[in-house]
Design an enzyme around this catalytic site. Structure first.
Site, short mmCIF file in Angstrom:
data_model
loop_
_atom_site.label_atom_id
_atom_site.label_comp_id
_atom_site.label_asym_id
_atom_site.label_seq_id
_atom_site.Cartn_x
_atom_site.Cartn_y
_atom_site.Cartn_z
N GLY A 11 0.85 -1.19 0.00
CA GLY A 11 0.00 0.00 0.00
C GLY A 11 0.88 1.24 0.00
O GLY A 11 1.48 1.57 1.03
N MET A 12 0.99 1.91 -1.15
CA MET A 12 1.87 3.07 -1.31
C MET A 12 1.07 4.34 -1.06
O MET A 12 0.16 4.67 -1.82
CB MET A 12 2.48 3.10 -2.71
CG MET A 12 3.30 1.86 -3.06
SD MET A 12 4.77 1.64 -2.05
CE MET A 12 5.79 2.97 -2.67
N SER A 13 1.40 5.05 0.01
CA SER A 13 0.66 6.26 0.39
C SER A 13 1.30 7.53 -0.13
O SER A 13 0.71 8.60 -0.06
CB SER A 13 0.57 6.34 1.92
OG SER A 13 1.87 6.51 2.47
N GLY A 14 2.53 7.40 -0.62
CA GLY A 14 3.28 8.61 -0.96
C GLY A 14 4.11 9.10 0.21
O GLY A 14 4.66 10.19 0.18
N SER A 18 5.92 3.61 3.68
CA SER A 18 5.55 2.64 2.64
C SER A 18 6.63 2.56 1.57
O SER A 18 6.87 1.50 1.00
CB SER A 18 4.19 2.99 2.03
OG SER A 18 4.17 4.30 1.49
N MET A 37 -4.20 3.87 -3.03
CA MET A 37 -5.64 3.85 -2.78
C MET A 37 -6.20 5.27 -2.71
O MET A 37 -5.73 6.08 -1.91
CB MET A 37 -5.93 3.12 -1.46
CG MET A 37 -5.64 1.65 -1.49
SD MET A 37 -5.77 0.89 0.17
CE MET A 37 -4.07 1.07 0.74
N CYS A 102 -10.85 2.62 9.59
CA CYS A 102 -10.27 2.66 8.25
C CYS A 102 -9.35 1.46 8.02
O CYS A 102 -9.38 0.82 6.97
CB CYS A 102 -9.51 3.97 8.07
SG CYS A 102 -8.75 4.15 6.47
N GLY A 127 3.11 0.28 5.67
CA GLY A 127 4.19 0.94 6.41
C GLY A 127 3.91 1.12 7.88
O GLY A 127 4.47 2.02 8.51
N CYS A 199 -7.93 9.75 8.93
CA CYS A 199 -7.44 8.75 7.98
C CYS A 199 -7.95 9.02 6.57
O CYS A 199 -9.15 9.11 6.35
CB CYS A 199 -7.93 7.38 8.45
SG CYS A 199 -7.42 6.01 7.42
#
EC number: 2.8.1.13
Length: 368
Positions: A11-14, A18, A37, A102, A127, A199
């Site tokens: 899961g890449m959040s920026g 992560s 996402m 979440c 992460g 979240c």
């Protein structure tokens, strides 16, 4: 297929956590891909820009690491399964924790299902600063190695089956180590500040944001002695133990000590305050919790000794837990605790192991 050749969707959040998670998994030999996402339909320019920047950072990291980045829109799932309950809890005068919901509904349900069914993943990874360990055939959730960043409080709703399908690479590291790895790799997220706020919704002005969905209902602020000393703009904006943002100073009857929220009378729309952070009205000897989730999914009966956190970053509180029925427990603290807040989560530990938790239904006040 060897274990290390298995496919992991990160899961890449920026963000930096992560980003480093993806690299660590590459080093361990996994086949790594990323997933960004989108969980909120932005309704203002500033928020749109933030989401676009996060996606751009996630893409830049994936390009640097040579991995594919997928995107998915979970906005409908977030609205229906997280945000509507979040609003309902605030409307009822409670203080929910949307990050926990979440994680339960989006990151470890919708994401996990999408990764497995649509992307063919063997595991997902995030992460989060937690660890997992397999004991007696079940995966356990452990606190993160970095006690300052441990996020097990937010993941207590996970089952051992979900944990078994999840990897937490940075849980074995401390935050400065994670940033150092990102810097050494030249990742754009290396110095990016940690996200805060609700979240997936970001760092909005909370009062203004909540007011868009719930009409404010001003009411009286009274002291524990019944004196009216001000007006609040809506009970939903206040939580037990709150000190700032009350708009009241000292009074003729009181001292110069700061005022704290000690109760919310939802039926009469009254905010009750007292002076001093250890005022007896703010203290609880225990709590009743419901909507229980135990990581091992075994029903809890009888009593047990353990520790509990009633909010994030709180020092563990030794306690005795007693089952009341299938979905309610009574928790008695060894020492009184301030600002136990209905709607928040009580999360239980045995040493490093997170046992599970539940939603605080009511606090048990200090006898007067």
């Amino acid at each position: 297929m060897s274990e290390t050749a298995k496919k992991v969707i990160v899961g890449m959040s920026g963000g930096v956590d992560s980003s480093v998670s993806a690299w660590l998994l590459q080093q361990q030999g996994y086949q790594v891909e990323g997933l960004f996402m989108k969980n909120w339909e932005e309704d203002d320019g500033e928020e749109y820009c933030t989401a676009a920047a996060d996606l751009a950072d996630a893409q830049a990291v994936c390009d640097k690491l040579g991995i594919e980045l997928h995107t998915v829109n979970f906005a409908a799932e977030y609205w229906n399964n997280v945000f509507e309950l979040f609003l309902a809890e605030y409307k009822a005068g409670r203080t929910p924790n949307p990050d926990i919901l979440c994680n339960k509904e989006i990151k470890f349900k919708a994401f996990l299902e999408f990764a497995a069914e649509d992307l063919g993943a063997d595991y997902i990874a995030t992460g989060h600063y937690v660890r997992r360990a397999d004991v007696d055939g079940k995966s356990r959730l452990l606190r993160g190695l970095d006690s300052n960043k441990d996020q097990s409080y937010f993941l207590y709703t996970l089952s051992h089956e979900q944990i078994a399908q999840s990897l937490f690479p940075v849980g074995e590291l401390e935050k400065p180590q994670v940033r150092k790895i990102a810097e050494d790799l030249g990742l754009v997220t290396a110095k990016k500040k940690d996200s805060t706020g609700i979240c997936f919704i970001g760092e909005r002005k909370f009062r203004e944001f909540l007011g868009r969905y719930l009409p404010a209902q001003p009411g009286k602020i009274i002291t524990v002695d019944g004196d009216e000393i001000g007006e609040h703009q809506g009970l939903m904006y206040h939580t037990l133990g709150q000190r700032k943002g009350l708009g009241i100073g000292g009074t003729k009857e009181g001292t110069e000590e700061p005022w704290y929220v000690v109760d919310k009378d939802v039926e009469n729309n009254i905010l009750v305050v007292a002076q001093g952070h250890e005022h007896p009205r703010l203290m609880s000897v225990g709590l009743i919790a419901q909507q229980l989730h135990w990581v091992d999914r075994e029903p809890f009966t009888g009593t047990m000794r353990c520790t509990v956190k009633t909010r994030y970053r709180q020092t563990d509180i030794p306690c005795t837990v007693k089952a009341l029925d299938d979905d309610r427990i009574e928790v008695i603290f060894d020492e009184p605790v301030a600002a136990v807040t209905p709607g928040q989560s009580a999360v239980f530990y045995n040493g490093e192991v997170c046992l599970g938790g539940g939603i605080i239904e009511q606090r048990l006040p200090l006898p007067v």
